[in-house]
Scaffold this active site. Structure first.
Site, mmCIF file in Angstrom:
data_model
loop_
_atom_site.group_PDB
_atom_site.id
_atom_site.type_symbol
_atom_site.label_atom_id
_atom_site.label_comp_id
_atom_site.label_asym_id
_atom_site.label_seq_id
_atom_site.Cartn_x
_atom_site.Cartn_y
_atom_site.Cartn_z
ATOM 1 N N GLY A 80 56.238 10.000 16.914
ATOM 2 C CA GLY A 80 57.434 9.369 16.341
ATOM 3 C C GLY A 80 56.956 8.535 15.167
ATOM 4 O O GLY A 80 56.082 7.672 15.339
ATOM 5 N N ALA A 81 57.521 8.785 13.980
ATOM 6 C CA ALA A 81 57.028 8.100 12.776
ATOM 7 C C ALA A 81 56.925 6.574 12.946
ATOM 8 O O ALA A 81 55.897 5.976 12.618
ATOM 9 C CB ALA A 81 57.893 8.475 11.573
ATOM 10 N N GLY A 102 51.252 9.695 6.338
ATOM 11 C CA GLY A 102 52.038 8.705 5.602
ATOM 12 C C GLY A 102 52.378 7.496 6.471
ATOM 13 O O GLY A 102 52.427 6.361 5.981
ATOM 14 N N ASP A 103 52.595 7.739 7.762
ATOM 15 C CA ASP A 103 52.939 6.634 8.664
ATOM 16 C C ASP A 103 51.723 5.747 8.915
ATOM 17 O O ASP A 103 51.829 4.522 8.963
ATOM 18 C CB ASP A 103 53.487 7.199 9.983
ATOM 19 C CG ASP A 103 54.612 8.191 9.742
ATOM 20 O OD1 ASP A 103 55.414 7.950 8.819
ATOM 21 O OD2 ASP A 103 54.673 9.213 10.442
ATOM 22 N N ARG A 158 49.869 9.565 -2.509
ATOM 23 C CA ARG A 158 49.646 10.772 -3.306
ATOM 24 C C ARG A 158 48.830 11.821 -2.578
ATOM 25 O O ARG A 158 48.093 12.582 -3.208
ATOM 26 C CB ARG A 158 48.891 10.409 -4.580
ATOM 27 C CG ARG A 158 49.568 9.411 -5.512
ATOM 28 C CD ARG A 158 48.641 9.185 -6.690
ATOM 29 N NE ARG A 158 49.067 8.138 -7.569
ATOM 30 C CZ ARG A 158 49.951 8.302 -8.570
ATOM 31 N NH1 ARG A 158 50.493 9.475 -8.771
ATOM 32 N NH2 ARG A 158 50.271 7.281 -9.330
ATOM 33 N N LYS A 201 45.304 12.985 -3.558
ATOM 34 C CA LYS A 201 45.004 12.247 -4.799
ATOM 35 C C LYS A 201 44.938 10.742 -4.534
ATOM 36 O O LYS A 201 44.788 9.954 -5.471
ATOM 37 C CB LYS A 201 46.050 12.557 -5.862
ATOM 38 C CG LYS A 201 46.041 14.004 -6.295
ATOM 39 C CD LYS A 201 46.647 14.155 -7.692
ATOM 40 C CE LYS A 201 46.283 15.482 -8.329
ATOM 41 N NZ LYS A 201 46.773 16.636 -7.559
HETATM 42 P P1 ATP Z 1 53.533 12.658 5.787
HETATM 43 O O1 ATP Z 1 52.956 14.040 5.804
HETATM 44 O O2 ATP Z 1 53.104 11.834 6.973
HETATM 45 O O3 ATP Z 1 55.020 12.597 5.499
HETATM 46 P P2 ATP Z 1 53.339 11.343 3.197
HETATM 47 O O4 ATP Z 1 53.816 12.432 2.303
HETATM 48 O O5 ATP Z 1 54.234 10.180 3.461
HETATM 49 O O6 ATP Z 1 52.802 11.947 4.575
HETATM 50 P P3 ATP Z 1 50.686 11.492 2.076
HETATM 51 O O7 ATP Z 1 50.558 11.113 0.653
HETATM 52 O O8 ATP Z 1 50.631 12.934 2.449
HETATM 53 O O9 ATP Z 1 51.975 10.745 2.657
HETATM 54 O O10 ATP Z 1 49.520 10.777 2.919
HETATM 55 C C1 ATP Z 1 49.355 9.375 2.924
HETATM 56 C C2 ATP Z 1 47.938 9.026 2.558
HETATM 57 O O11 ATP Z 1 47.023 9.608 3.511
HETATM 58 C C3 ATP Z 1 47.500 9.531 1.185
HETATM 59 O O12 ATP Z 1 47.854 8.592 0.181
HETATM 60 C C4 ATP Z 1 45.999 9.688 1.369
HETATM 61 O O13 ATP Z 1 45.345 8.464 1.175
HETATM 62 C C5 ATP Z 1 45.863 10.078 2.850
HETATM 63 N N1 ATP Z 1 45.800 11.538 2.992
HETATM 64 C C6 ATP Z 1 46.804 12.389 3.306
HETATM 65 N N2 ATP Z 1 46.364 13.663 3.330
HETATM 66 C C7 ATP Z 1 45.054 13.620 3.031
HETATM 67 C C8 ATP Z 1 44.006 14.611 2.907
HETATM 68 N N3 ATP Z 1 44.227 15.923 3.101
HETATM 69 N N4 ATP Z 1 42.765 14.184 2.578
HETATM 70 C C9 ATP Z 1 42.501 12.879 2.383
HETATM 71 N N5 ATP Z 1 43.437 11.903 2.491
HETATM 72 C C10 ATP Z 1 44.684 12.266 2.808
#
Ligand code: ATP
Length: 316
Positions: A36-37, A258-259, A227, A230
């Site tokens: 759960g987020a 992201g959570d 990102r 990134k």
């Molecule tokens: P979610 O998939 O939970 O909705 P989101 O889109 O809110 O994620 P992301 O940007 O995908 O958020 O991930 C959050 C953070 O986690 C990124 O800013 C990064 O620091 C880290 N992260 C996510 N995926 C990776 C990866 N494959 N390798 C390294 N770091 C990652």
């Protein structure tokens, strides 16, 4: 001032070990995993030593107990998690496809997760809270908005702050009250944690600089932009921008990145860390979480994240 509080769904996740198309034939599954987020967010917050609590509802079953015990063990305040005698804990079955997309079977709408209400325990938690974190996923839960409004009034009223992770698919914004609620949170949030094009959706304009400027004009105090591989960026109201690279890991299960990022960022900022340091911990929390199976299994303590940061190279 008091703990960081989140409102929303607690679930278990059960995942397929193999990639493929949905659940149309018997396949090997693993789980249940706490999920759960909002639960992932608050677990990471608590593990980092940030005072943290959640308003949620589970069933009187092992899936609920698994979550509550996990959150309690990790240091979260679980006093406002109510236990429904009539409905089971919410669940999500997930299977990844070869292209990385996911098929889900959800049991949320008719589960305990949908029964969140403004209980006495929830009111008491809001009255001692110093920060409210709102996630877009809560918009879909009946009764959650009424609670968010109540919590906003109480926590802002006592000088507390608000963060907002939109976590919303664009098409949902057209439904019912969602757009109005989204706009209200943008008016009240001190910190925004968007990812991908949520920055532009929130700002109503394309282009990073223009979007950031529009959000600051509106009163947002700080933006932490996620990102993915990134890394992430901090934008401050005074025009400051800080970019931090992601950590190089093998992605095993992207759910919850992201959570975890959000939980770590909010905890670190509330513990008094500067934005650059908070971004590093948040990037580490996100990366560590995608490197293990299970939506919150990679959430880390300060010591675990320090060790991870010391041992893990940055992505170019
Ligand atoms: P979610 O998939 O939970 O909705 P989101 O889109 O809110 O994620 P992301 O940007 O995908 O958020 O991930 C959050 C953070 O986690 C990124 O800013 C990064 O620091 C880290 N992260 C996510 N995926 C990776 C990866 N494959 N390798 C390294 N770091 C990652």
């Amino acid at each position: 001032l008091g703990p960081t509080v989140v409102i929303g769904e607690i679930l278990v996740e059960i995942m397929a070990l193999t990639r493929g198309n949905g659940f149309l034939e018997p396949i090997e599954l693993v789980g249940p995993y706490a999920s759960g987020a909002p639960a992932i967010f608050i677990d990471q917050c608590a593990r980092l030593g940030g005072a943290a609590g959640i308003v949620a509802s589970v069933g009187d079953d092992d899936f609920g107990r698994l979550n509550v015990e996990r959150l309690r063990a990790d240091g979260a305040d679980v006093s406002a998690i109510s236990v429904s005698p009539d409905f089971p804990t919410g669940s999500a079955f997930v299977r990844y496809r070869e292209d990385g997309s996911r098929d889900f079977v959800f049991n949320i709408g008719k589960s305990a997760a949908a029964l969140i209400g403004l209980t006495d325990a929830a009111k008491a938690l809001f009255e001692r809270a110093g920060h409210l974190h709102v996630m877009g996923t809560a918009f879909a839960i009946p009764g959650a908005w009424e609670m968010i409004e109540h919590a906003l009034g109480v926590i802002k009223g006592r000088g507390g702050s608000v963060s907002f992770d939109p976590n919303l698919r664009k098409e949902l914004l057209g439904q019912g009250q969602t757009q109005a609620r989204f706009q209200r949170l943008l008016d009240l949030a001190d910190l925004l944690l968007p990812s991908g094009d949520e920055l532009f959706v929130a700002a109503g304009v394309e282009g990073e600089e223009a979007a950031v400027a529009a959000l600051f004009r509106r009163g947002i105090g700080e933006i932490a932009l996620k990102r993915g591989e990134k890394g992430s960026s901090f934008f401050g109201g005074d025009g400051t921008r800080i970019d931090r690279l992601a950590f190089a890991v093998t992605e095993v299960d992207p759910t919850g990145a992201g959570d975890c990022f959000g939980g770590a960022y909010v905890a670190c900022r509330r513990l008094g860390m500067a934005p650059a340091e908070a971004l590093d911990y948040a990037n580490a929390a996100g990366a560590r979480n995608v490197s293990v199976r299970g939506p919150m299994e990679g959430a880390g303590t300060r010591a675990e994240l320090d060790a991870f940061i010391a041992a893990t190279p940055r992505l170019p």
